[in-house]
Motif scaffolding. Structure first.
Motif, PDB file in Angstrom:
ATOM      1  N   ILE A 196       0.815  -1.204   0.000  1.00  0.00           N
ATOM      2  CA  ILE A 196       0.000   0.000   0.000  1.00  0.00           C
ATOM      3  C   ILE A 196       0.859   1.270   0.000  1.00  0.00           C
ATOM      4  O   ILE A 196       0.535   2.251  -0.674  1.00  0.00           O
ATOM      5  CB  ILE A 196      -0.982   0.019   1.198  1.00  0.00           C
ATOM      6  N   ASP A 197       1.976   1.239   0.701  1.00  0.00           N
ATOM      7  CA  ASP A 197       2.775   2.459   0.739  1.00  0.00           C
ATOM      8  C   ASP A 197       3.479   2.708  -0.598  1.00  0.00           C
ATOM      9  O   ASP A 197       3.632   3.856  -1.015  1.00  0.00           O
ATOM     10  CB  ASP A 197       3.750   2.456   1.918  1.00  0.00           C
ATOM     11  N   LEU A 240       0.721   4.114  -2.894  1.00  0.00           N
ATOM     12  CA  LEU A 240       0.429   5.507  -2.549  1.00  0.00           C
ATOM     13  C   LEU A 240       1.575   6.418  -2.995  1.00  0.00           C
ATOM     14  O   LEU A 240       1.354   7.510  -3.508  1.00  0.00           O
ATOM     15  CB  LEU A 240       0.207   5.643  -1.037  1.00  0.00           C
ATOM     16  N   GLU A 241       2.779   5.949  -2.776  1.00  0.00           N
ATOM     17  CA  GLU A 241       3.948   6.718  -3.206  1.00  0.00           C
ATOM     18  C   GLU A 241       3.902   6.957  -4.715  1.00  0.00           C
ATOM     19  O   GLU A 241       4.164   8.064  -5.191  1.00  0.00           O
ATOM     20  CB  GLU A 241       5.218   5.935  -2.849  1.00  0.00           C
ATOM     21  N   LEU A 258       1.322   7.022  -6.608  1.00  0.00           N
ATOM     22  CA  LEU A 258       0.191   7.874  -6.976  1.00  0.00           C
ATOM     23  C   LEU A 258       0.377   9.324  -6.517  1.00  0.00           C
ATOM     24  O   LEU A 258      -0.290  10.221  -7.040  1.00  0.00           O
ATOM     25  CB  LEU A 258      -1.106   7.315  -6.375  1.00  0.00           C
ATOM     26  N   ALA A 259       1.260   9.530  -5.570  1.00  0.00           N
ATOM     27  CA  ALA A 259       1.370  10.858  -4.956  1.00  0.00           C
ATOM     28  C   ALA A 259       2.225  11.807  -5.780  1.00  0.00           C
ATOM     29  O   ALA A 259       3.205  12.367  -5.306  1.00  0.00           O
ATOM     30  CB  ALA A 259       1.925  10.733  -3.543  1.00  0.00           C
ATOM     31  N   PRO A 275       1.530  14.639  -9.284  1.00  0.00           N
ATOM     32  CA  PRO A 275       0.572  15.128 -10.274  1.00  0.00           C
ATOM     33  C   PRO A 275       0.770  14.546 -11.670  1.00  0.00           C
ATOM     34  O   PRO A 275      -0.205  14.184 -12.337  1.00  0.00           O
ATOM     35  CB  PRO A 275       0.845  16.643 -10.281  1.00  0.00           C
ATOM     36  N   LEU A 314      -0.408  11.017 -11.636  1.00  0.00           N
ATOM     37  CA  LEU A 314      -1.874  10.960 -11.562  1.00  0.00           C
ATOM     38  C   LEU A 314      -2.486  11.229 -12.933  1.00  0.00           C
ATOM     39  O   LEU A 314      -3.503  10.639 -13.299  1.00  0.00           O
ATOM     40  CB  LEU A 314      -2.385  11.970 -10.532  1.00  0.00           C
ATOM     41  N   LEU A 369      -9.615   1.627  -3.642  1.00  0.00           N
ATOM     42  CA  LEU A 369      -8.579   2.660  -3.675  1.00  0.00           C
ATOM     43  C   LEU A 369      -8.537   3.377  -5.020  1.00  0.00           C
ATOM     44  O   LEU A 369      -8.639   4.609  -5.101  1.00  0.00           O
ATOM     45  CB  LEU A 369      -7.212   2.042  -3.366  1.00  0.00           C
ATOM     46  N   SER A 375     -11.642   5.461  -5.854  1.00  0.00           N
ATOM     47  CA  SER A 375     -11.762   6.725  -5.127  1.00  0.00           C
ATOM     48  C   SER A 375     -10.799   7.764  -5.663  1.00  0.00           C
ATOM     49  O   SER A 375     -11.140   8.942  -5.772  1.00  0.00           O
ATOM     50  CB  SER A 375     -11.512   6.491  -3.634  1.00  0.00           C
ATOM     51  N   VAL A 376      -9.611   7.334  -6.042  1.00  0.00           N
ATOM     52  CA  VAL A 376      -8.637   8.283  -6.598  1.00  0.00           C
ATOM     53  C   VAL A 376      -9.117   8.794  -7.953  1.00  0.00           C
ATOM     54  O   VAL A 376      -9.066   9.998  -8.236  1.00  0.00           O
ATOM     55  CB  VAL A 376      -7.254   7.630  -6.725  1.00  0.00           C
ATOM     56  N   LEU A 379      -5.699  18.561 -12.380  1.00  0.00           N
ATOM     57  CA  LEU A 379      -4.628  17.654 -12.779  1.00  0.00           C
ATOM     58  C   LEU A 379      -4.773  17.193 -14.220  1.00  0.00           C
ATOM     59  O   LEU A 379      -4.135  16.253 -14.634  1.00  0.00           O
ATOM     60  CB  LEU A 379      -4.603  16.438 -11.846  1.00  0.00           C
TER      61      LEU A 379
END
Lengths: 110, 110
Positions: free
Chosen positions: B14-15, B18-19, B21-22, B24, B27, B91, B94-95, B105
DNA sequence: TGGTTGGTTCACGTATAGTCGAACCATGAA
DNA sequence: TTCATGGTTCGACTATACGTGAACCAACCA
Protein backbone atom coordinates in the motif's frame (compact mmCIF):
# COMPACT_ATOMS: atom_id res chain seq x y z
CA UNK A 1 1.77 29.38 17.22
CA UNK A 2 -1.76 30.29 18.32
CA UNK A 3 -4.00 27.58 16.95
CA UNK A 4 -3.52 25.43 13.92
CA UNK A 5 -3.98 25.91 10.23
CA UNK A 6 -6.36 23.35 8.75
CA UNK A 7 -7.50 23.34 5.14
CA UNK A 8 -11.27 23.55 4.77
CA UNK A 9 -13.17 20.58 3.50
CA UNK A 10 -13.52 22.09 0.05
CA UNK A 11 -9.80 22.85 -0.06
CA UNK A 12 -8.76 19.22 0.31
CA UNK A 13 -6.79 18.08 -2.72
CA UNK A 14 -6.30 14.49 -3.71
CA UNK A 15 -2.61 14.90 -4.43
CA UNK A 16 -1.96 16.53 -1.07
CA UNK A 17 -3.83 13.79 0.73
CA UNK A 18 -2.02 11.06 -1.18
CA UNK A 19 1.27 12.80 -0.47
CA UNK A 20 0.43 12.92 3.23
CA UNK A 21 -0.48 9.23 3.26
CA UNK A 22 2.52 8.07 1.25
CA UNK A 23 4.80 7.53 4.22
CA UNK A 24 5.04 4.54 6.56
CA UNK A 25 5.25 6.62 9.73
CA UNK A 26 2.25 8.70 8.79
CA UNK A 27 0.31 5.60 7.83
CA UNK A 28 0.98 4.26 11.31
CA UNK A 29 -0.48 7.43 12.76
CA UNK A 30 -3.54 7.23 10.55
CA UNK A 31 -4.08 3.62 11.47
CA UNK A 32 -3.97 4.47 15.16
CA UNK A 33 -6.33 7.40 14.69
CA UNK A 34 -8.75 5.22 12.81
CA UNK A 35 -9.26 3.24 15.98
CA UNK A 36 -11.06 6.27 17.32
CA UNK A 37 -8.36 7.31 19.76
CA UNK A 38 -7.41 10.92 20.20
CA UNK A 39 -3.65 10.84 20.01
CA UNK A 40 -0.99 13.14 21.33
CA UNK A 41 2.25 13.78 19.49
CA UNK A 42 4.79 12.23 21.79
CA UNK A 43 2.98 9.11 22.94
CA UNK A 44 2.28 7.95 19.40
CA UNK A 45 5.80 7.94 18.01
CA UNK A 46 8.20 7.17 20.84
CA UNK A 47 10.84 5.94 18.39
CA UNK A 48 11.44 9.21 16.59
CA UNK A 49 12.58 12.54 17.95
CA UNK A 50 9.97 15.14 18.96
CA UNK A 51 10.91 17.37 16.05
CA UNK A 52 10.53 14.55 13.55
CA UNK A 53 7.20 13.60 15.03
CA UNK A 54 6.06 17.19 14.86
CA UNK A 55 6.98 17.29 11.19
CA UNK A 56 4.85 14.28 10.36
CA UNK A 57 1.89 15.57 12.36
CA UNK A 58 2.16 18.82 10.46
CA UNK A 59 2.15 17.10 7.06
CA UNK A 60 -0.98 15.20 8.01
CA UNK A 61 -2.62 18.31 9.44
CA UNK A 62 -1.82 20.55 6.47
CA UNK A 63 -2.81 17.81 4.06
CA UNK A 64 -6.21 17.80 5.73
CA UNK A 65 -6.01 14.29 7.10
CA UNK A 66 -6.52 15.18 10.75
CA UNK A 67 -7.64 17.83 13.19
CA UNK A 68 -5.34 19.13 15.89
CA UNK A 69 -6.61 20.93 18.96
CA UNK A 70 -4.91 22.02 22.09
CA UNK A 71 -6.24 20.65 25.34
CA UNK A 72 -4.29 22.17 28.17
CA UNK A 73 -0.65 21.34 27.69
CA UNK A 74 -1.12 18.60 25.16
CA UNK A 75 -2.37 18.55 21.57
CA UNK A 76 -5.03 16.05 20.61
CA UNK A 77 -5.38 14.74 17.07
CA UNK A 78 -8.42 13.20 15.46
CA UNK A 79 -8.95 11.79 11.99
CA UNK A 80 -10.99 14.01 9.63
CA UNK A 81 -13.03 11.04 8.60
CA UNK A 82 -16.21 12.87 7.61
CA UNK A 83 -14.36 15.38 5.46
CA UNK A 84 -12.22 12.76 3.77
CA UNK A 85 -15.21 10.50 3.15
CA UNK A 86 -17.18 13.41 1.75
CA UNK A 87 -14.50 14.57 -0.63
CA UNK A 88 -12.88 11.25 -1.51
CA UNK A 89 -15.40 8.50 -0.81
CA UNK A 90 -13.79 5.14 -0.21
CA UNK A 91 -10.23 6.39 -0.13
CA UNK A 92 -9.67 6.23 3.60
CA UNK A 93 -11.52 2.95 3.98
CA UNK A 94 -9.43 1.30 1.29
CA UNK A 95 -6.18 2.51 2.80
CA UNK A 96 -7.22 1.43 6.29
CA UNK A 97 -8.26 -1.97 5.02
CA UNK A 98 -4.86 -2.36 3.38
CA UNK A 99 -3.17 -1.42 6.64
CA UNK A 100 -5.15 -4.05 8.49
CA UNK A 101 -4.07 -6.72 6.04
CA UNK A 102 -0.35 -6.08 6.10
CA UNK A 103 1.15 -6.00 9.56
CA UNK A 104 4.31 -4.48 8.16
CA UNK A 105 3.34 -0.97 9.09
CA UNK A 106 2.25 -1.74 12.62
CA UNK A 107 5.24 -2.34 14.86
CA UNK A 108 4.67 -2.83 18.55
CA UNK A 109 3.82 0.53 20.05
CA UNK A 110 2.38 1.56 23.39
CA UNK B 1 16.64 -4.33 -20.59
CA UNK B 2 14.89 -7.46 -21.85
CA UNK B 3 11.34 -7.14 -20.62
CA UNK B 4 10.08 -5.37 -17.57
CA UNK B 5 10.07 -6.05 -13.88
CA UNK B 6 6.57 -6.03 -12.43
CA UNK B 7 5.75 -6.87 -8.81
CA UNK B 8 3.35 -9.76 -8.48
CA UNK B 9 -0.16 -9.13 -7.24
CA UNK B 10 0.69 -10.42 -3.78
CA UNK B 11 3.77 -8.23 -3.64
CA UNK B 12 1.83 -4.99 -4.02
CA UNK B 13 2.31 -2.78 -0.98
CA UNK B 14 0.00 0.00 0.00
CA UNK B 15 2.77 2.46 0.74
CA UNK B 16 4.48 1.82 -2.60
CA UNK B 17 1.21 2.31 -4.44
CA UNK B 18 0.43 5.51 -2.55
CA UNK B 19 3.95 6.72 -3.21
CA UNK B 20 3.52 6.04 -6.92
CA UNK B 21 0.19 7.87 -6.98
CA UNK B 22 1.37 10.86 -4.96
CA UNK B 23 2.57 12.91 -7.91
CA UNK B 24 0.57 15.13 -10.27
CA UNK B 25 2.27 13.88 -13.42
CA UNK B 26 1.72 10.26 -12.49
CA UNK B 27 -1.87 10.96 -11.56
CA UNK B 28 -2.36 12.38 -15.05
CA UNK B 29 -1.03 9.15 -16.48
CA UNK B 30 -3.29 7.04 -14.30
CA UNK B 31 -6.29 9.10 -15.24
CA UNK B 32 -5.57 8.61 -18.92
CA UNK B 33 -5.02 4.90 -18.45
CA UNK B 34 -8.30 4.59 -16.59
CA UNK B 35 -10.06 5.55 -19.79
CA UNK B 36 -9.06 2.17 -21.13
CA UNK B 37 -6.46 3.45 -23.53
CA UNK B 38 -3.16 1.70 -23.95
CA UNK B 39 -0.65 4.50 -23.74
CA UNK B 40 2.88 4.87 -25.03
CA UNK B 41 5.53 6.81 -23.17
CA UNK B 42 6.14 9.74 -25.45
CA UNK B 43 2.64 10.55 -26.62
CA UNK B 44 1.29 10.81 -23.10
CA UNK B 45 3.71 13.38 -21.70
CA UNK B 46 4.78 15.67 -24.53
CA UNK B 47 5.70 18.43 -22.10
CA UNK B 48 8.48 16.61 -20.26
CA UNK B 49 11.70 15.15 -21.58
CA UNK B 50 11.80 11.48 -22.59
CA UNK B 51 14.05 10.64 -19.67
CA UNK B 52 11.72 12.30 -17.19
CA UNK B 53 8.75 10.51 -18.69
CA UNK B 54 10.60 7.23 -18.49
CA UNK B 55 11.26 7.87 -14.81
CA UNK B 56 7.58 8.34 -14.02
CA UNK B 57 6.55 5.30 -16.02
CA UNK B 58 9.09 3.29 -14.09
CA UNK B 59 7.80 4.46 -10.70
CA UNK B 60 4.27 3.45 -11.70
CA UNK B 61 5.44 0.14 -13.10
CA UNK B 62 7.61 -0.81 -10.13
CA UNK B 63 4.89 0.33 -7.74
CA UNK B 64 2.59 -2.15 -9.44
CA UNK B 65 0.16 0.39 -10.82
CA UNK B 66 0.50 -0.56 -14.48
CA UNK B 67 1.69 -3.19 -16.90
CA UNK B 68 4.22 -2.40 -19.58
CA UNK B 69 4.69 -4.55 -22.64
CA UNK B 70 6.71 -4.04 -25.77
CA UNK B 71 4.81 -4.08 -29.03
CA UNK B 72 7.32 -3.69 -31.80
CA UNK B 73 9.14 -0.46 -31.34
CA UNK B 74 6.80 1.06 -28.81
CA UNK B 75 5.88 0.19 -25.25
CA UNK B 76 2.24 -0.05 -24.30
CA UNK B 77 1.01 0.58 -20.78
CA UNK B 78 -2.21 -0.59 -19.19
CA UNK B 79 -3.63 -0.05 -15.74
CA UNK B 80 -3.41 -3.04 -13.38
CA UNK B 81 -6.98 -2.51 -12.39
CA UNK B 82 -7.80 -6.09 -11.42
CA UNK B 83 -4.74 -6.45 -9.25
CA UNK B 84 -5.23 -3.12 -7.55
CA UNK B 85 -8.90 -3.77 -6.98
CA UNK B 86 -8.13 -7.21 -5.59
CA UNK B 87 -5.48 -6.04 -3.15
CA UNK B 88 -6.83 -2.59 -2.27
CA UNK B 89 -10.56 -2.57 -3.02
CA UNK B 90 -11.91 0.89 -3.64
CA UNK B 91 -8.58 2.66 -3.68
CA UNK B 92 -8.28 3.19 -7.40
CA UNK B 93 -11.93 4.07 -7.81
CA UNK B 94 -11.76 6.72 -5.13
CA UNK B 95 -8.64 8.28 -6.60
CA UNK B 96 -10.09 8.29 -10.09
CA UNK B 97 -13.31 9.83 -8.85
CA UNK B 98 -11.31 12.58 -7.18
CA UNK B 99 -9.43 13.19 -10.41
CA UNK B 100 -12.68 13.55 -12.30
CA UNK B 101 -13.94 16.13 -9.84
CA UNK B 102 -10.92 18.40 -9.87
CA UNK B 103 -9.81 19.42 -13.31
CA UNK B 104 -6.57 20.74 -11.86
CA UNK B 105 -4.63 17.65 -12.78
CA UNK B 106 -5.85 17.38 -16.32
CA UNK B 107 -4.24 20.01 -18.52
CA UNK B 108 -4.92 19.94 -22.22
CA UNK B 109 -3.06 17.02 -23.66
CA UNK B 110 -3.24 15.29 -27.05
C1' DT C 1 23.98 -2.45 -43.64
C1' DG C 2 22.77 1.79 -42.16
C1' DG C 3 19.32 4.96 -40.60
C1' DT C 4 15.22 6.21 -37.94
C1' DT C 5 12.11 5.90 -34.16
C1' DG C 6 10.80 5.00 -29.41
C1' DG C 7 12.63 4.35 -24.77
C1' DT C 8 16.01 3.49 -21.42
C1' DT C 9 20.04 4.30 -18.73
C1' DC C 10 23.70 7.13 -16.97
C1' DA C 11 25.72 11.08 -14.82
C1' DC C 12 24.74 15.14 -13.12
C1' DG C 13 22.51 19.19 -10.80
C1' DT C 14 18.72 20.94 -8.08
C1' DA C 15 14.89 20.62 -5.01
C1' DT C 16 12.56 18.71 -1.46
C1' DA C 17 11.72 15.11 2.29
C1' DG C 18 13.29 13.18 6.38
C1' DT C 19 15.98 13.38 10.56
C1' DC C 20 18.01 15.37 14.51
C1' DG C 21 19.60 18.56 18.45
C1' DA C 22 19.14 23.01 20.33
C1' DA C 23 16.45 26.75 21.35
C1' DC C 24 12.15 28.44 22.01
C1' DC C 25 6.97 28.85 23.18
C1' DA C 26 2.62 27.67 25.68
C1' DT C 27 0.38 25.78 29.48
C1' DG C 28 -0.36 24.45 34.06
C1' DA C 29 1.54 23.55 38.66
C1' DA C 30 4.33 24.60 42.71
C1' DT D 1 7.38 33.81 39.67
C1' DT D 2 9.65 29.86 38.78
C1' DC D 3 9.66 25.35 37.04
C1' DA D 4 8.47 21.22 34.36
C1' DT D 5 6.04 19.28 30.49
C1' DG D 6 4.48 18.89 25.77
C1' DG D 7 5.26 20.69 21.11
C1' DT D 8 7.03 23.67 17.72
C1' DT D 9 10.50 26.00 15.10
C1' DC D 10 15.09 26.69 13.42
C1' DG D 11 19.37 25.37 11.33
C1' DA D 12 21.95 21.91 9.62
C1' DC D 13 22.80 17.50 7.41
C1' DT D 14 21.65 13.44 4.56
C1' DA D 15 18.92 10.98 1.48
C1' DT D 16 16.01 10.70 -2.05
C1' DA D 17 12.92 12.65 -5.81
C1' DC D 18 12.75 15.16 -9.83
C1' DG D 19 14.48 16.92 -14.17
C1' DT D 20 17.69 17.12 -17.95
C1' DG D 21 21.01 16.01 -21.97
C1' DA D 22 23.99 12.61 -23.82
C1' DA D 23 24.75 8.10 -24.90
C1' DC D 24 22.94 3.85 -25.66
C1' DC D 25 19.70 -0.04 -26.93
C1' DA D 26 15.97 -2.46 -29.46
C1' DA D 27 13.03 -2.90 -33.23
C1' DC D 28 11.80 -1.88 -37.71
C1' DC D 29 12.67 -0.35 -42.44
C1' DA D 30 15.10 0.83 -46.65
Amino acid sequence: MKGFVHPGREDLRIDSVLEALANPIRLRIVKRLAGGEELTCSTTLPDVSPSTASHHWRVLREGGVLWARREGRIILHTLRREDLDARFPGLLDSVLAALDDSGSLTPALP
